[in-house]
Design a protein around this motif. Structure first.
Motif, PDB file in Angstrom:
ATOM      1  N   ARG A  13       0.847  -1.195   0.000  1.00  0.00           N
ATOM      2  CA  ARG A  13       0.000   0.000   0.000  1.00  0.00           C
ATOM      3  C   ARG A  13       0.880   1.242   0.000  1.00  0.00           C
ATOM      4  O   ARG A  13       1.910   1.292   0.641  1.00  0.00           O
ATOM      5  CB  ARG A  13      -0.891   0.042   1.237  1.00  0.00           C
ATOM      6  CG  ARG A  13      -1.985  -0.956   1.210  1.00  0.00           C
ATOM      7  CD  ARG A  13      -2.887  -0.732   2.395  1.00  0.00           C
ATOM      8  NE  ARG A  13      -3.678  -1.922   2.637  1.00  0.00           N
ATOM      9  CZ  ARG A  13      -4.233  -2.220   3.777  1.00  0.00           C
ATOM     10  NH1 ARG A  13      -4.085  -1.429   4.818  1.00  0.00           N
ATOM     11  NH2 ARG A  13      -4.939  -3.303   3.909  1.00  0.00           N
ATOM     12  N   GLY A  14       0.446   2.267  -0.683  1.00  0.00           N
ATOM     13  CA  GLY A  14       1.233   3.496  -0.770  1.00  0.00           C
ATOM     14  C   GLY A  14       1.405   4.191   0.562  1.00  0.00           C
ATOM     15  O   GLY A  14       2.425   4.810   0.817  1.00  0.00           O
ATOM     16  N   ASN A  15       0.411   4.111   1.439  1.00  0.00           N
ATOM     17  CA  ASN A  15       0.481   4.830   2.708  1.00  0.00           C
ATOM     18  C   ASN A  15       1.635   4.358   3.573  1.00  0.00           C
ATOM     19  O   ASN A  15       2.307   5.149   4.219  1.00  0.00           O
ATOM     20  CB  ASN A  15      -0.829   4.670   3.484  1.00  0.00           C
ATOM     21  CG  ASN A  15      -1.993   5.327   2.772  1.00  0.00           C
ATOM     22  OD1 ASN A  15      -1.790   6.152   1.891  1.00  0.00           O
ATOM     23  ND2 ASN A  15      -3.194   4.961   3.138  1.00  0.00           N
ATOM     24  N   VAL A  16       1.873   3.065   3.612  1.00  0.00           N
ATOM     25  CA  VAL A  16       2.947   2.527   4.452  1.00  0.00           C
ATOM     26  C   VAL A  16       4.298   2.981   3.929  1.00  0.00           C
ATOM     27  O   VAL A  16       5.161   3.417   4.687  1.00  0.00           O
ATOM     28  CB  VAL A  16       2.860   0.987   4.524  1.00  0.00           C
ATOM     29  CG1 VAL A  16       4.052   0.413   5.260  1.00  0.00           C
ATOM     30  CG2 VAL A  16       1.570   0.566   5.174  1.00  0.00           C
ATOM     31  N   ASP A  18       4.902   5.604   2.000  1.00  0.00           N
ATOM     32  CA  ASP A  18       4.996   7.053   2.186  1.00  0.00           C
ATOM     33  C   ASP A  18       5.348   7.402   3.627  1.00  0.00           C
ATOM     34  O   ASP A  18       6.149   8.296   3.884  1.00  0.00           O
ATOM     35  CB  ASP A  18       3.685   7.739   1.799  1.00  0.00           C
ATOM     36  CG  ASP A  18       3.407   7.679   0.310  1.00  0.00           C
ATOM     37  OD1 ASP A  18       4.350   7.396  -0.455  1.00  0.00           O
ATOM     38  OD2 ASP A  18       2.244   7.895  -0.081  1.00  0.00           O
ATOM     39  N   LEU A  19       4.732   6.697   4.559  1.00  0.00           N
ATOM     40  CA  LEU A  19       5.018   6.938   5.967  1.00  0.00           C
ATOM     41  C   LEU A  19       6.469   6.611   6.293  1.00  0.00           C
ATOM     42  O   LEU A  19       7.139   7.365   7.003  1.00  0.00           O
ATOM     43  CB  LEU A  19       4.075   6.118   6.850  1.00  0.00           C
ATOM     44  CG  LEU A  19       4.271   6.258   8.350  1.00  0.00           C
ATOM     45  CD1 LEU A  19       4.009   7.699   8.792  1.00  0.00           C
ATOM     46  CD2 LEU A  19       3.351   5.308   9.092  1.00  0.00           C
TER      47      LEU A  19
END
Length: 133
Positions: A13-16, A18-19
Protein backbone atom coordinates in the motif's frame (compact mmCIF):
# COMPACT_ATOMS: atom_id res chain seq x y z
CA UNK A 1 -4.91 -15.59 1.48
CA UNK A 2 -2.26 -16.51 4.00
CA UNK A 3 -0.43 -14.29 6.40
CA UNK A 4 2.45 -13.75 3.94
CA UNK A 5 0.02 -12.59 1.26
CA UNK A 6 -1.72 -10.22 3.67
CA UNK A 7 1.65 -8.83 4.76
CA UNK A 8 2.65 -8.25 1.12
CA UNK A 9 -0.61 -6.42 0.50
CA UNK A 10 -0.14 -4.31 3.63
CA UNK A 11 3.42 -3.33 2.69
CA UNK A 12 2.57 -2.63 -0.94
CA UNK A 13 0.00 0.00 0.00
CA UNK A 14 1.23 3.50 -0.77
CA UNK A 15 0.48 4.83 2.71
CA UNK A 16 2.95 2.53 4.45
CA UNK A 17 5.75 3.32 2.03
CA UNK A 18 5.00 7.05 2.19
CA UNK A 19 5.02 6.94 5.97
CA UNK A 20 8.35 5.12 6.03
CA UNK A 21 9.90 7.65 3.67
CA UNK A 22 8.49 10.50 5.76
CA UNK A 23 9.96 9.09 8.96
CA UNK A 24 13.42 8.66 7.42
CA UNK A 25 13.41 12.14 5.88
CA UNK A 26 12.06 13.62 9.11
CA UNK A 27 14.87 12.04 11.13
CA UNK A 28 17.49 13.39 8.71
CA UNK A 29 15.82 16.80 8.72
CA UNK A 30 15.82 16.80 12.53
CA UNK A 31 19.58 16.19 12.50
CA UNK A 32 20.09 19.13 10.16
CA UNK A 33 18.11 21.49 12.38
CA UNK A 34 19.84 20.15 15.50
CA UNK A 35 23.19 20.90 13.88
CA UNK A 36 21.93 24.42 13.11
CA UNK A 37 20.85 24.93 16.71
CA UNK A 38 24.00 23.43 18.25
CA UNK A 39 26.43 25.04 15.80
CA UNK A 40 24.97 28.49 15.18
CA UNK A 41 22.04 29.48 17.41
CA UNK A 42 23.33 28.29 20.79
CA UNK A 43 26.87 29.67 20.37
CA UNK A 44 25.32 33.05 19.48
CA UNK A 45 23.17 32.91 22.63
CA UNK A 46 26.25 31.87 24.63
CA UNK A 47 28.18 34.82 23.24
CA UNK A 48 25.41 37.22 24.23
CA UNK A 49 25.28 35.72 27.74
CA UNK A 50 29.02 36.03 28.33
CA UNK A 51 30.36 32.80 26.83
CA UNK A 52 28.35 30.43 28.99
CA UNK A 53 26.78 27.53 27.13
CA UNK A 54 23.00 27.37 27.53
CA UNK A 55 23.17 23.64 28.24
CA UNK A 56 25.37 24.39 31.28
CA UNK A 57 22.79 26.65 32.92
CA UNK A 58 21.65 25.26 36.26
CA UNK A 59 20.35 26.24 39.66
CA UNK A 60 22.49 24.73 42.42
CA UNK A 61 20.46 23.56 45.39
CA UNK A 62 23.43 22.12 47.27
CA UNK A 63 27.05 22.60 46.16
CA UNK A 64 29.39 19.63 46.01
CA UNK A 65 31.37 18.82 49.15
CA UNK A 66 35.14 18.56 48.88
CA UNK A 67 37.55 17.03 51.37
CA UNK A 68 40.93 18.50 52.34
CA UNK A 69 42.65 16.84 49.37
CA UNK A 70 40.17 18.39 46.92
CA UNK A 71 38.34 15.16 46.13
CA UNK A 72 34.59 15.34 45.79
CA UNK A 73 32.91 13.70 48.78
CA UNK A 74 29.27 14.57 47.99
CA UNK A 75 27.97 15.37 44.52
CA UNK A 76 26.33 18.64 43.66
CA UNK A 77 22.52 18.77 43.70
CA UNK A 78 21.28 21.06 40.94
CA UNK A 79 18.32 21.70 38.68
CA UNK A 80 19.79 21.63 35.19
CA UNK A 81 17.33 23.71 33.19
CA UNK A 82 19.78 24.70 30.45
CA UNK A 83 19.56 21.40 28.58
CA UNK A 84 15.76 21.67 28.68
CA UNK A 85 15.92 25.19 27.20
CA UNK A 86 18.26 24.03 24.47
CA UNK A 87 15.97 21.12 23.58
CA UNK A 88 12.91 23.40 23.63
CA UNK A 89 14.62 25.89 21.27
CA UNK A 90 15.61 22.96 19.05
CA UNK A 91 11.99 21.77 18.93
CA UNK A 92 10.62 25.23 18.17
CA UNK A 93 13.08 25.73 15.32
CA UNK A 94 12.29 22.30 13.84
CA UNK A 95 8.55 23.02 14.06
CA UNK A 96 9.00 26.47 12.49
CA UNK A 97 11.12 25.18 9.60
CA UNK A 98 8.65 22.35 8.93
CA UNK A 99 5.86 24.95 8.95
CA UNK A 100 7.72 27.03 6.36
CA UNK A 101 8.44 23.99 4.17
CA UNK A 102 4.80 22.87 4.25
CA UNK A 103 3.62 26.40 3.54
CA UNK A 104 5.88 26.58 0.47
CA UNK A 105 4.80 23.08 -0.60
CA UNK A 106 1.12 23.98 -0.38
CA UNK A 107 1.74 27.10 -2.46
CA UNK A 108 3.50 25.14 -5.19
CA UNK A 109 1.15 22.16 -5.18
CA UNK A 110 -1.63 22.33 -7.70
CA UNK A 111 -5.04 22.79 -6.13
CA UNK A 112 -7.12 19.65 -6.23
CA UNK A 113 -9.87 19.74 -8.79
CA UNK A 114 -13.35 19.76 -7.35
CA UNK A 115 -15.13 16.50 -8.08
CA UNK A 116 -17.82 16.74 -10.74
CA UNK A 117 -21.33 17.18 -9.39
CA UNK A 118 -23.43 14.07 -10.03
CA UNK A 119 -26.00 14.44 -12.77
CA UNK A 120 -28.98 13.79 -10.50
CA UNK A 121 -27.91 16.65 -8.21
CA UNK A 122 -27.59 18.97 -11.21
CA UNK A 123 -31.11 18.03 -12.35
CA UNK A 124 -32.53 18.58 -8.86
CA UNK A 125 -30.91 22.02 -8.71
CA UNK A 126 -32.39 22.92 -12.10
CA UNK A 127 -35.84 21.83 -10.93
CA UNK A 128 -35.45 23.85 -7.73
CA UNK A 129 -34.37 26.94 -9.64
CA UNK A 130 -37.24 26.64 -12.13
CA UNK A 131 -39.76 26.26 -9.27
CA UNK A 132 -38.44 29.46 -7.67
CA UNK A 133 -39.33 31.42 -10.83
Amino acid sequence: MGMIGEFKEFISRGNVVDLAVGVVIGAAFGKIVTALVDGIVMPAIGYVTGGVSVSDWKYVLKPSQLDAAGKEVAAEVAIKYGQFLQTAIDFLLIAFVIFLVLKAYNRVRKPAEAPATPEDIVLLREIRDSLKK
